[in-house]
Scaffold this motif. Structure first.
Motif, PDB file in Angstrom:
ATOM      1  N   GLU A   1       1.027  -1.178  -0.166  1.00 39.08           N
ATOM      2  CA  GLU A   1      -0.085   0.168  -0.193  1.00 39.08           C
ATOM      3  C   GLU A   1       0.620   1.182   0.164  1.00 39.08           C
ATOM      4  OE1 GLU A   1      -2.998  -0.547   3.224  1.00 39.08           O
ATOM      5  OE2 GLU A   1      -3.772  -1.979   2.211  1.00 39.08           O
ATOM      6  N   LEU A   2       1.979   1.275   0.520  1.00 36.88           N
ATOM      7  CA  LEU A   2       2.798   2.434   0.818  1.00 36.88           C
ATOM      8  C   LEU A   2       3.379   2.616  -0.375  1.00 36.88           C
ATOM      9  CD1 LEU A   2       4.310   4.404   2.520  1.00 36.88           C
ATOM     10  CD2 LEU A   2       6.315   2.788   3.102  1.00 36.88           C
ATOM     11  N   ARG A   3       4.106   1.442  -1.204  1.00 35.29           N
ATOM     12  CA  ARG A   3       4.580   1.448  -2.719  1.00 35.29           C
ATOM     13  C   ARG A   3       3.757   2.443  -3.159  1.00 35.29           C
ATOM     14  NH1 ARG A   3       6.032  -2.989  -2.596  1.00 35.29           N
ATOM     15  NH2 ARG A   3       7.705  -2.721  -2.522  1.00 35.29           N
ATOM     16  N   GLU A   4       2.098   2.090  -3.327  1.00 34.64           N
ATOM     17  CA  GLU A   4       1.056   2.613  -4.093  1.00 34.64           C
ATOM     18  C   GLU A   4       1.054   4.626  -3.915  1.00 34.64           C
ATOM     19  OE1 GLU A   4      -0.442   1.060  -7.404  1.00 34.64           O
ATOM     20  OE2 GLU A   4       0.689  -0.568  -6.949  1.00 34.64           O
ATOM     21  N   GLN A   5       0.725   4.662  -3.195  1.00 31.44           N
ATOM     22  CA  GLN A   5       1.045   5.685  -2.128  1.00 31.44           C
ATOM     23  C   GLN A   5       1.489   6.674  -3.053  1.00 31.44           C
ATOM     24  OE1 GLN A   5      -2.614   7.045  -0.941  1.00 31.44           O
ATOM     25  NE2 GLN A   5      -1.239   8.783  -1.480  1.00 31.44           N
ATOM     26  N   LEU A   6       2.844   6.372  -2.593  1.00 26.44           N
ATOM     27  CA  LEU A   6       4.371   6.608  -2.895  1.00 26.44           C
ATOM     28  C   LEU A   6       4.048   7.148  -4.327  1.00 26.44           C
ATOM     29  CD1 LEU A   6       6.481   7.673  -1.937  1.00 26.44           C
ATOM     30  CD2 LEU A   6       8.177   5.641  -1.612  1.00 26.44           C
ATOM     31  N   LEU A   7       4.268   5.754  -5.303  1.00 26.63           N
ATOM     32  CA  LEU A   7       3.970   5.859  -6.127  1.00 26.63           C
ATOM     33  C   LEU A   7       3.030   7.231  -7.577  1.00 26.63           C
ATOM     34  CD1 LEU A   7       5.075   5.063  -9.855  1.00 26.63           C
ATOM     35  CD2 LEU A   7       3.070   3.296  -9.050  1.00 26.63           C
ATOM     36  N   GLU A   8       1.969   7.539  -6.613  1.00 27.78           N
ATOM     37  CA  GLU A   8       0.592   8.294  -6.885  1.00 27.78           C
ATOM     38  C   GLU A   8       0.992   9.463  -6.476  1.00 27.78           C
ATOM     39  OE1 GLU A   8      -2.569   9.985  -8.887  1.00 27.78           O
ATOM     40  OE2 GLU A   8      -1.813   7.552  -8.239  1.00 27.78           O
ATOM     41  N   ASN A   9       2.089  10.112  -5.826  1.00 29.74           N
ATOM     42  CA  ASN A   9       2.062  11.547  -5.098  1.00 29.74           C
ATOM     43  C   ASN A   9       3.449  11.913  -6.177  1.00 29.74           C
ATOM     44  OD1 ASN A   9       0.769  11.027  -2.565  1.00 29.74           O
ATOM     45  ND2 ASN A   9       1.870  12.898  -1.595  1.00 29.74           N
ATOM     46  N   MET A  10       4.163  10.538  -6.614  1.00 16.53           N
ATOM     47  CA  MET A  10       5.517  10.676  -7.524  1.00 16.53           C
ATOM     48  C   MET A  10       4.813  10.889  -8.842  1.00 16.53           C
ATOM     49  SD  MET A  10       8.158   8.175  -5.937  1.00 16.53           S
ATOM     50  CE  MET A  10       9.844   8.420  -6.907  1.00 16.53           C
ATOM     51  N   ARG A  11       3.961  10.760  -9.002  1.00 14.93           N
ATOM     52  CA  ARG A  11       3.539  10.944 -10.522  1.00 14.93           C
ATOM     53  C   ARG A  11       2.837  12.074 -10.445  1.00 14.93           C
ATOM     54  NH1 ARG A  11      -0.873   6.443 -11.614  1.00 14.93           N
ATOM     55  NH2 ARG A  11       1.570   5.365 -11.842  1.00 14.93           N
TER      56      ARG A  11
END
Length: 190
Positions: free
Chosen positions: A9-19
């Motif tokens: 979940e952290l990886r997905e949220q981090l990806l969304e923030n970076m995107r």
């Protein structure tokens, strides 16, 4: 602040923030083996795996509160050199360059992977750059170091449906990047 239950979940949220080039993410998690360094490494890997949507790698710093508890808060700050608007424009330009370089074909065999490598070689001149690696250096500027070329080649492979990853290592005592392309059961270093 958001509560997350897993590193996935952290990886997905981090990806969304970076995107979206968002500068800060604060999460609460119940984990033992997660550190600020491992979160920074996760952000780095996300960048290397997604060069078409993450056109700039942010400088990541992580603060952890408290250090020695199971339930912790992670404040993740991401510093970008360019504004979100400029990064969005670069994404569009990079997508256009990928389409032009990769062509319209969708083959995903070894011949197609070799064709993409040749197209990149014709498009980009190798030169070690002092700043961060970016696919845009190679495909938009026509010049790049090993990191730029590896990220550019990954974007081309992804456009053609060819399975590839960026690999980090050392060559002659210096940081070096290359790709591993997988076709069927076989993997090739490019």
């Amino acid at each position: 602040m958001i509560s997350l239950n897993s590193t996935g979940e952290l990886r997905e949220q981090l990806l969304e923030n970076m995107r979206s080039a968002l500068p800060r993410l604060a999460v609460r998690m119940n984990v033992q083996n997660l550190t600020g360094d491992s979160i920074a490494a996760m952000a780095h890997r996300l960048y290397l795996d997604n060069p078409l949507i993450l056109v700039e790698e942010p400088e990541v710093t992580v603060s952890v509160y408290p250090q020695d508890s199971l339930s912790r808060i992670f404040e993740i700050d991401m510093l970008y050199e360019k504004s979100a608007e400029i990064l969005e424009q670069e994404k569009l330009e990079l997508r256009e360059a990928v389409v032009q370089t990769a062509g319209g074909a969708s083959g995903n065999g070894i011949g197609d992977a070799a064709q993409l490598a040749e197209a990149l070689r014709e498009t980009c001149r190798y030169r070690r750059l002092e700043d961060e690696s970016r696919a845009a250096h190679a495909l938009l500027d026509g010049i790049g170091g090993s990191g730029d070329l590896a990220l550019a080649y990954l974007t081309l492979c992804q456009a053609r449906g060819i399975k590839a990853v960026v690999v980090e290592g050392r060559l002659e005592q210096e940081e070096h990047y290359w790709n591993i392309v997988t076709i069927g059961e076989n993997s090739y270093h490019v």
